[in-house]
Scaffold this active site. Structure first.
Site, PDB file in Angstrom:
ATOM      1  N   TRP A  40      53.703  45.785  39.164  1.00 35.57           N
ATOM      2  CA  TRP A  40      52.539  45.549  40.026  1.00 35.57           C
ATOM      3  C   TRP A  40      52.633  44.234  40.786  1.00 35.57           C
ATOM      4  O   TRP A  40      53.004  43.195  40.246  1.00 35.57           O
ATOM      5  CB  TRP A  40      51.275  45.536  39.173  1.00 35.57           C
ATOM      6  CG  TRP A  40      50.034  45.171  39.934  1.00 35.57           C
ATOM      7  CD1 TRP A  40      49.532  43.919  40.142  1.00 35.57           C
ATOM      8  CD2 TRP A  40      49.132  46.073  40.602  1.00 35.57           C
ATOM      9  NE1 TRP A  40      48.377  43.975  40.899  1.00 35.57           N
ATOM     10  CE2 TRP A  40      48.109  45.283  41.182  1.00 35.57           C
ATOM     11  CE3 TRP A  40      49.082  47.456  40.753  1.00 35.57           C
ATOM     12  CZ2 TRP A  40      47.058  45.841  41.912  1.00 35.57           C
ATOM     13  CZ3 TRP A  40      48.036  48.011  41.473  1.00 35.57           C
ATOM     14  CH2 TRP A  40      47.039  47.211  42.034  1.00 35.57           C
ATOM     15  N   MET A  41      52.183  44.274  42.072  1.00 35.80           N
ATOM     16  CA  MET A  41      51.976  43.086  42.898  1.00 35.80           C
ATOM     17  C   MET A  41      50.628  43.174  43.591  1.00 35.80           C
ATOM     18  O   MET A  41      50.235  44.236  44.057  1.00 35.80           O
ATOM     19  CB  MET A  41      53.071  43.000  43.974  1.00 35.80           C
ATOM     20  CG  MET A  41      52.765  42.052  45.118  1.00 35.80           C
ATOM     21  SD  MET A  41      53.897  42.241  46.542  1.00 35.80           S
ATOM     22  CE  MET A  41      55.298  41.285  45.969  1.00 35.80           C
ATOM     23  N   ASN A  42      49.885  42.025  43.653  1.00 35.03           N
ATOM     24  CA  ASN A  42      48.777  41.936  44.602  1.00 35.03           C
ATOM     25  C   ASN A  42      48.819  40.598  45.334  1.00 35.03           C
ATOM     26  O   ASN A  42      49.873  40.256  45.871  1.00 35.03           O
ATOM     27  CB  ASN A  42      47.416  42.311  44.007  1.00 35.03           C
ATOM     28  CG  ASN A  42      46.922  41.484  42.856  1.00 35.03           C
ATOM     29  OD1 ASN A  42      47.375  41.639  41.725  1.00 35.03           O
ATOM     30  ND2 ASN A  42      45.949  40.619  43.095  1.00 35.03           N
ATOM     31  N   ASP A  43      47.750  39.849  45.412  1.00 37.40           N
ATOM     32  CA  ASP A  43      47.586  38.745  46.370  1.00 37.40           C
ATOM     33  C   ASP A  43      48.807  37.824  46.521  1.00 37.40           C
ATOM     34  O   ASP A  43      49.401  37.402  45.525  1.00 37.40           O
ATOM     35  CB  ASP A  43      46.433  37.836  45.928  1.00 37.40           C
ATOM     36  CG  ASP A  43      45.145  38.565  45.693  1.00 37.40           C
ATOM     37  OD1 ASP A  43      45.070  39.770  45.941  1.00 37.40           O
ATOM     38  OD2 ASP A  43      44.185  37.907  45.230  1.00 37.40           O
ATOM     39  N   PHE A 102      45.244  33.671  37.709  1.00 37.46           N
ATOM     40  CA  PHE A 102      44.748  34.311  38.928  1.00 37.46           C
ATOM     41  C   PHE A 102      45.195  33.526  40.162  1.00 37.46           C
ATOM     42  O   PHE A 102      45.896  32.528  40.076  1.00 37.46           O
ATOM     43  CB  PHE A 102      43.228  34.433  38.860  1.00 37.46           C
ATOM     44  CG  PHE A 102      42.728  35.625  38.076  1.00 37.46           C
ATOM     45  CD1 PHE A 102      43.568  36.348  37.240  1.00 37.46           C
ATOM     46  CD2 PHE A 102      41.410  36.027  38.170  1.00 37.46           C
ATOM     47  CE1 PHE A 102      43.111  37.446  36.526  1.00 37.46           C
ATOM     48  CE2 PHE A 102      40.933  37.122  37.466  1.00 37.46           C
ATOM     49  CZ  PHE A 102      41.782  37.835  36.639  1.00 37.46           C
ATOM     50  N   ARG A 169      36.822  31.182  41.970  1.00 42.57           N
ATOM     51  CA  ARG A 169      38.278  31.373  41.859  1.00 42.57           C
ATOM     52  C   ARG A 169      39.007  31.184  43.202  1.00 42.57           C
ATOM     53  O   ARG A 169      38.414  30.998  44.231  1.00 42.57           O
ATOM     54  CB  ARG A 169      38.579  32.760  41.297  1.00 42.57           C
ATOM     55  CG  ARG A 169      37.962  33.929  42.060  1.00 42.57           C
ATOM     56  CD  ARG A 169      38.289  35.257  41.362  1.00 42.57           C
ATOM     57  NE  ARG A 169      37.615  36.402  41.972  1.00 42.57           N
ATOM     58  CZ  ARG A 169      36.433  36.871  41.577  1.00 42.57           C
ATOM     59  NH1 ARG A 169      35.781  36.297  40.586  1.00 42.57           N
ATOM     60  NH2 ARG A 169      35.888  37.919  42.170  1.00 42.57           N
ATOM     61  N   ASP A 170      40.339  31.277  43.095  1.00 40.70           N
ATOM     62  CA  ASP A 170      41.276  31.326  44.230  1.00 40.70           C
ATOM     63  C   ASP A 170      41.322  30.018  45.020  1.00 40.70           C
ATOM     64  O   ASP A 170      41.081  29.985  46.230  1.00 40.70           O
ATOM     65  CB  ASP A 170      40.923  32.477  45.187  1.00 40.70           C
ATOM     66  CG  ASP A 170      40.715  33.811  44.483  1.00 40.70           C
ATOM     67  OD1 ASP A 170      41.278  33.995  43.386  1.00 40.70           O
ATOM     68  OD2 ASP A 170      39.989  34.669  45.030  1.00 40.70           O
ATOM     69  N   GLU A 224      36.452  36.252  48.410  1.00 39.90           N
ATOM     70  CA  GLU A 224      37.671  35.948  47.669  1.00 39.90           C
ATOM     71  C   GLU A 224      38.711  35.296  48.579  1.00 39.90           C
ATOM     72  O   GLU A 224      38.674  35.414  49.799  1.00 39.90           O
ATOM     73  CB  GLU A 224      38.265  37.231  47.067  1.00 39.90           C
ATOM     74  CG  GLU A 224      37.459  37.782  45.894  1.00 39.90           C
ATOM     75  CD  GLU A 224      38.268  38.736  45.037  1.00 39.90           C
ATOM     76  OE1 GLU A 224      38.183  38.614  43.804  1.00 39.90           O
ATOM     77  OE2 GLU A 224      38.980  39.602  45.589  1.00 39.90           O
ATOM     78  N   TRP A 307      42.370  47.429  47.116  1.00 37.66           N
ATOM     79  CA  TRP A 307      41.858  47.721  45.781  1.00 37.66           C
ATOM     80  C   TRP A 307      41.345  49.155  45.691  1.00 37.66           C
ATOM     81  O   TRP A 307      40.733  49.671  46.622  1.00 37.66           O
ATOM     82  CB  TRP A 307      40.735  46.746  45.402  1.00 37.66           C
ATOM     83  CG  TRP A 307      41.225  45.350  45.240  1.00 37.66           C
ATOM     84  CD1 TRP A 307      40.968  44.280  46.056  1.00 37.66           C
ATOM     85  CD2 TRP A 307      42.088  44.861  44.218  1.00 37.66           C
ATOM     86  NE1 TRP A 307      41.614  43.160  45.595  1.00 37.66           N
ATOM     87  CE2 TRP A 307      42.305  43.481  44.466  1.00 37.66           C
ATOM     88  CE3 TRP A 307      42.712  45.446  43.103  1.00 37.66           C
ATOM     89  CZ2 TRP A 307      43.112  42.687  43.644  1.00 37.66           C
ATOM     90  CZ3 TRP A 307      43.509  44.660  42.292  1.00 37.66           C
ATOM     91  CH2 TRP A 307      43.706  43.293  42.556  1.00 37.66           C
TER      92      TRP A 307
END
Length: 502
Positions: A40-43, A102, A169-170, A224, A307
């Site tokens: 898996w990969m996201n941001d 995260f 977050r982020d 986000e 998502w």
């Protein structure tokens, strides 16, 4: 690096290696887009220019093709066109980040590379309400191996006031006039998206300044992955609002990515800004992050997925990819996105046609492919509706259709017949320029990105056609002229993954 952190990374590398061949054998695996070697990969995270190279980190679950406890994957490039995978940078090894490292960002200080990220801990079974998020730092001498600092977490809790205590977050960090700043994604206690601004002299002790910007009206319940940066005469706030409601042709994805233009008052910590504008009118752009390089270019890259979207590649032990890097400028009050010119180095075999008249449907013989760059200009003449079909099979049961409708002033991306995976149509307002439409496509084995009228609009989407769907067709309801069309096959640009457990 402590033993627990090192052991988690070692186990992750072994897991990635075991699944790697399944990804390489998959006909949807990417040729020139950055994607995980497996799972898996996201941001995108920590996108930066350090010691003469571009570094791209990313949210990564190295044990399955589904989202899970987040690690930071890592790749680097000298030229933004060819990439090589590096050892995993961060693993969830500490009490303050045990359920995930995260998203976050990177900055150079005193010749070292610092990663600022959100440590996540689940405090119950409901991931929307039962969570604790703190902000943390890791540091590296070589830009490859990272140590979490002993002072972590450097921001332990959300500020007082109308600020949600847990969704926090982020961090995106930058330096302005010898002071470090970071912006954090947040929401109010009544679930209205906002961003928080902090300052620091040393990256370790942070002071909250203010809520820099907050949503009004249809602006979502959570912002986000915020990013604040200067561009031309503006300060840009780029972010990904969650929960915006559909408006005509706008906001049809589960979550959006866009920006506002304004001016940041660094003393008051407030960004006065204009209206929200989309970064991309397609299906699959989320969590964009920018970096500035030695040429002073502002370059953006984003997660090329969405998502809760169906991801057929998961059956082949991988999920997610990044967009191609895009150079950002501001023209006539909006961001214009153009592919980085370095991608031209990937061009291989080329074919072209010019001054070709099209009426009805016309298949371009000898222009087939599944990994190419395609640029064309169409003189609309008197036509109302015209366009191009990509990844077309022999009997047109599979095709991805791009249509311009003059009377509506709309350009459409239709993937209802694109193969497996999610369907749908997205639309963008587009004006002809001197009665012409300029289209610049980047087609990879399971994605299409199109830059319309020199980047005035972009549309991006994942598609999952059969291997045999390679054709290109032009169509028009009345005669149009293709003044020129150039197609280049593109070389594979991602170096094979080499397991590194160091």
């Amino acid at each position: 690096m402590n033993d627990k952190h090192k052991n988690l990374i070692k186990l992750a590398h072994q897991s990635i290696e075991e699944a790697r061949k399944s990804v390489e054998d998959n006909h949807w695996s990417m040729n020139f887009h950055m994607a995980p070697p497996s799972y898996w990969m996201n941001d995108p995270n920590g996108f930066c220019y350090f010691n003469g190279e571009y570094h791209l980190f990313y949210q990564h679950h190295p044990f399955s093709p589904e989202w899970g406890p987040m690690y930071w994957g890592h790749a680097k490039s000298k030229d933004l066109s060819s990439w090589e995978h590096l050892p995993i940078a961060l693993a969830p090894s500490e009490n303050y980040d045990k359920d995930g490292c995260f998203s976050g960002s990177a900055i150079e200080k005193d010749g070292k590379l610092y990663l600022m990220y959100t440590g996540n801990v689940w405090t119950g079974n409901n991931h929307d309400t039962d969570l604790l998020q703190v902000q943390c730092l890791a540091v590296s001498q070589d830009g490859i191996h990272f140590e979490k600092i002993s002072e972590n977490p450097v921001i332990e809790q959300a500020p007082e006031g109308d600020i949600h205590p847990f969704h926090f977050r982020d961090p995106k960090v930058w330096k302005h006039e010898e002071v470090y700043y970071c912006v954090l994604g947040s929401r109010t206690k009544d679930h209205v998206g906002q961003v928080l601004l902090y300052r620091s002299l040393d990256l370790i002790k942070w002071d909250f300044i203010n809520v820099a910007a907050k949503g009004e009206g249809n602006f979502g319940y959570m912002w986000e992955c915020p990013d604040i940066f200067p561009l031309d005469d503006y300060d840009v706030l780029m972010m990904s609002p969650q929960g915006m409601k559909e408006e005509e042709y706008l906001y049809h994805n589960l979550h959006q990515s866009g920006y506002v233009l304004g001016k940041l008052d660094y003393e008051k910590g407030i960004l006065e800004h204009g209206e929200f504008q989309l970064l991309d009118y397609g299906f699959d752009v989320y969590a964009p992050q920018t970096a500035i390089d030695e040429e002073g270019r502002r370059i953006m890259i984003a997660w090329m997925a969405m998502w809760e979207s169906e991801m057929p590649e998961q059956s082949h032990k991988w999920a997610g990819a990044m967009t191609i890097p895009r150079v950002l400028t501001i023209e006539e009050g909006q961001i214009v996105s153009r592919p980085v010119p370095e991608l031209k180095t990937l061009r291989q075999q080329g074919d072209s046609i010019g001054n070709k008249l099209i009426l009805g449907e016309h298949r371009l013989q000898g222009f087939e492919g599944d990994s190419y760059e395609l640029e064309l200009v169409i003189d609309a003449k008197g036509a109302n509706e015209f366009g191009i079909k990509l990844r077309v099979d022999e009997d047109q049961t599979e095709e991805t259709v791009f249509t311009y409708n003059r009377s509506e002033g709309m350009f459409t991306f239709d993937r209802n017949k694109s193969g497996k995976g999610p369907k749908g149509v997205r639309r963008a307002p587009v004006n002809l320029v001197e009665n012409k439409l300029h289209l610049h496509f980047f087609v990879d084995r399971s994605s299409i990105e199109v830059f319309i009228n020199d980047g005035a609009k972009t549309m991006t989407g994942r598609i999952y056609p059969e291997k045999k769907s390679l054709g290109i067709m032009l169509f028009s309801d009345q005669e149009v002229e293709v003044t020129h069309l150039n197609k280049w096959n593109l070389n594979k640009s991602i170096k094979p993954y080499v397991c590194n457990e160091e």
